[in-house]
Scaffold this motif. Structure first.
Motif, PDB file in Angstrom:
ATOM      1  N   TYR A 311       0.819  -1.200   0.000  1.00 10.12           N
ATOM      2  CA  TYR A 311       0.000   0.000   0.000  1.00 10.12           C
ATOM      3  C   TYR A 311       0.865   1.268   0.000  1.00 10.12           C
ATOM      4  CZ  TYR A 311      -4.266  -2.680   0.435  1.00 10.12           C
ATOM      5  OH  TYR A 311      -5.303  -3.540   0.172  1.00 10.12           O
ATOM      6  N   ASN A 312       2.041   1.218   0.587  1.00  6.30           N
ATOM      7  CA  ASN A 312       2.951   2.353   0.507  1.00  6.30           C
ATOM      8  C   ASN A 312       3.423   2.588  -0.926  1.00  6.30           C
ATOM      9  OD1 ASN A 312       2.824   2.956   3.230  1.00  6.30           O
ATOM     10  ND2 ASN A 312       4.622   1.728   3.767  1.00  6.30           N
ATOM     11  N   SER A 313       3.653   1.498  -1.662  1.00  4.92           N
ATOM     12  CA  SER A 313       4.079   1.630  -3.050  1.00  4.92           C
ATOM     13  C   SER A 313       2.954   2.148  -3.927  1.00  4.92           C
ATOM     14  CB  SER A 313       4.585   0.287  -3.586  1.00  4.92           C
ATOM     15  OG  SER A 313       3.516  -0.646  -3.722  1.00  4.92           O
ATOM     16  N   VAL A 314       1.698   1.762  -3.617  1.00  2.51           N
ATOM     17  CA  VAL A 314       0.549   2.249  -4.386  1.00  2.51           C
ATOM     18  C   VAL A 314       0.374   3.741  -4.187  1.00  2.51           C
ATOM     19  CG1 VAL A 314      -1.966   2.170  -4.555  1.00  2.51           C
ATOM     20  CG2 VAL A 314      -0.670   0.047  -4.402  1.00  2.51           C
ATOM     21  N   ILE A 315       0.502   4.182  -2.931  1.00  2.65           N
ATOM     22  CA  ILE A 315       0.370   5.603  -2.621  1.00  2.65           C
ATOM     23  C   ILE A 315       1.489   6.406  -3.266  1.00  2.65           C
ATOM     24  CG2 ILE A 315       0.433   7.313  -0.751  1.00  2.65           C
ATOM     25  CD1 ILE A 315      -0.892   5.148   1.029  1.00  2.65           C
ATOM     26  N   ALA A 316       2.705   5.835  -3.233  1.00  2.00           N
ATOM     27  CA  ALA A 316       3.860   6.526  -3.820  1.00  2.00           C
ATOM     28  C   ALA A 316       3.700   6.648  -5.332  1.00  2.00           C
ATOM     29  CB  ALA A 316       5.131   5.773  -3.477  1.00  2.00           C
TER      30      ALA A 316
END
Length: 316
Positions: A311-316
């Motif tokens: 989810y951090n990669s999706v937000i980034a």
């Protein structure tokens, strides 16, 4: 060298199993297949509808397939919405795999069974390998039939079919796929995203579960086991861990103490109440050395760590 076909390769188990097989045997020796092209796979991918006998026969013949992992199926909760379609798809695909394997000399076939084969008339604690199979879902009915056909083809045609009765499979690599135990996947996504979770089972509903890495390893270990060691030709009981929704919530709250859960049982509660609460997998341990590596807290940490990265990669 083995040439391995995986049907239903884009599913929850199929996606992870295919990549593990590619690591072991080389990507060029593993043919992933599903109804629609999946660009996320490296290596060989074939679009395949396993209800089409001739299409399956063509792929098996072209690649000189030696082993098939047949994972294509409609799962328990989704299956109850369309029972006749579920029976038709689950059984016709397996019959096609059995016949093509018999005719073209495929050496080994893997067929995934499930704890859905059990009904409410079995001992629900430490459910034995040889229990009465009277399932309440069409998915379970199709798996019981599949187990018996696997045994039949082994005894009549000497086709080496191997099977596992999977508990609920939990993994971070894909979203829930329509199974009664899939609350235990969705709940981690909600916790990591900071959202409340609405559980479709009662808080105390205890069910057998397994982390996906253990499920994949078990599948591959069974397929590698010498045939002479195997005493079960229907499907092996397999256990990882057993827990209830309230227990998984306690485990998640070690990382997310403010995680909120409500319980609203629906039609899946009746399905869950007909299944075992824990499984006796002593035959798998004796015959091919099965032993799980993950318990609830270990799994929770791995799930949370991986979903946070996702989810951090999706937000980034």
């Amino acid at each position: 060298m083995e040439r391995i076909l995986v049907t239903g390769a884009s599913g929850q188990l199929g996606a992870v199993l295919t990549k593990a097989l590619q690591l072991k045997f080389g990507a060029e020796h593993v043919i992933a297949s599903d109804l629609q092209f999946n660009k996320s796979f490296k290596g060989v991918f074939e679009t395949l509808d396993v209800t089409n006998l001739e299409a399956l026969k063509t792929i098996v013949g072209t690649y000189k397939v030696t082993r098939i992992y047949h994972l294509a199926a409609i799962l328990s909760a989704k299956g109850e919405a369309t029972p006749l379609k579920t029976w038709e798809i689950n059984m016709s695909t397996f019959f096609n795999v059995l016949e093509v394997s018999r005719l073209l000399g495929v050496e080994r076939v893997f067929f995934p069974s499930s704890i859905a084969v059990f009904g409410p008339n079995v001992s629900r604690m430490n459910t034995p390998q040889s229990s009465n199979l009277s399932p309440l879902t069409v998915y379970g009915v199709s798996k019981v039939a599949g187990e018996n056909w696997a045994n039949y083809y082994f005894n009549k045609y000497d086709l080496d079919v191997r099977s596992i009765r999977y508990p609920g499979i939990i993994g971070h690599q894909s979203l829930p796929g329509g199974g009664t135990t899939d609350y235990a996947v969705d709940i981690y996504h909600k916790a990591v995203k900071g959202e409340p979770f609405d559980c479709f089972l009662k808080a105390s509903t205890r069910l057998p579960m397994i982390y996906i890495d253990d499920a994949v390893r078990a599948s591959m270990e069974l397929m590698e086991a010498p045939s002479k060691n195997l005493s079960v030709r229907t499907a092996y009981n397999l256990a990882g861990m057993s827990f209830s929704p309230e227990e998984i919530v306690r485990s998640i709250k070690k990382s997310y103490p403010n995680f909120e859960v409500t319980y609203r049982p629906d039609f899946r509660q009746k399905i869950a109440d007909s299944w075992p609460m824990s499984i006796d997998d002593s035959k798998a341990r004796e015959d091919w050395g099965w032993k799980p590596k993950y318990d609830l807290d270990t799994m929770s940490q791995v799930m949370i760590d991986n979903l946070k990265r996702y989810y951090n990669s999706v937000i980034a």
